[in-house]
Design an enzyme around this catalytic site. Sequence first.
Site, PDB file in Angstrom:
ATOM      1  CB  CYS A   1      -0.957   0.123   1.217  1.00 40.02           C
ATOM      2  SG  CYS A   1      -1.984   1.510   1.301  1.00 40.02           S
TER       3      CYS A   1
ATOM      4  CB  CYS B   1      -0.487   2.111   5.717  1.00 42.64           C
ATOM      5  SG  CYS B   1      -1.153   0.493   5.046  1.00 42.64           S
TER       6      CYS B   1
ATOM      7  CB  CYS C   1      -4.349   3.063   5.769  1.00 39.08           C
ATOM      8  SG  CYS C   1      -4.029   3.009   3.926  1.00 39.08           S
TER       9      CYS C   1
ATOM     10  CB  CYS D   1      -5.123  -0.699   2.480  1.00 38.14           C
ATOM     11  SG  CYS D   1      -3.926  -1.123   3.631  1.00 38.14           S
TER      12      CYS D   1
ATOM     13  CB  CYS E   1      -9.067  -4.489 -11.553  1.00 43.36           C
ATOM     14  SG  CYS E   1      -8.594  -3.632 -12.983  1.00 43.36           S
TER      15      CYS E   1
END
Length: 164
Positions: free
Chosen positions: A82, A85, A133, A130, A153
Amino acid sequence: MTQTNATRRTALTWLGAGSAATFLAACGSAPASAKTFKVSYTDAEWKKRLTKDQYDVLRHEATERPFSSPLNDEHRKGTFVCAGCKNELYSSATKFESGTGWPSFWKPLPGAVGTSTDFKLGYPRTEVHCADCGGHLGHVFKDGPKPTGLRYCMNGDAMLFRPA
């Protein structure tokens, strides 16, 4: 009442009912931003930490242009994390060429992502965020390869690549 008025009224009634159904269905799912996550910053802090494109995608659910992300052509062994984070999201072993213009994966790492239903286009889609976060990553569709049949995707702006 004339036939034209009756037809117009019927059409408007059905249109209103369809709009209400979409709205009510959307009310049943909380967006990722409404939940509490272990990594949390104020909006101003997110703006400082992220590029404009990362901020737009992760915090405001934007979608990058297809074929615009360098991660679409990333083929080395490693982990996609991510951008907000650094949570590990996808192994390069699950990446595949979907031809859609966005980095695509058939499976996330265990516990890495969460999902919610979004109705922004007027029909239900499964949004992927995510798990740490809550940042918007993209959507998952049921047209991927075996063994899962899923296509995660993802927006390249939402991720970074960490080579093995």
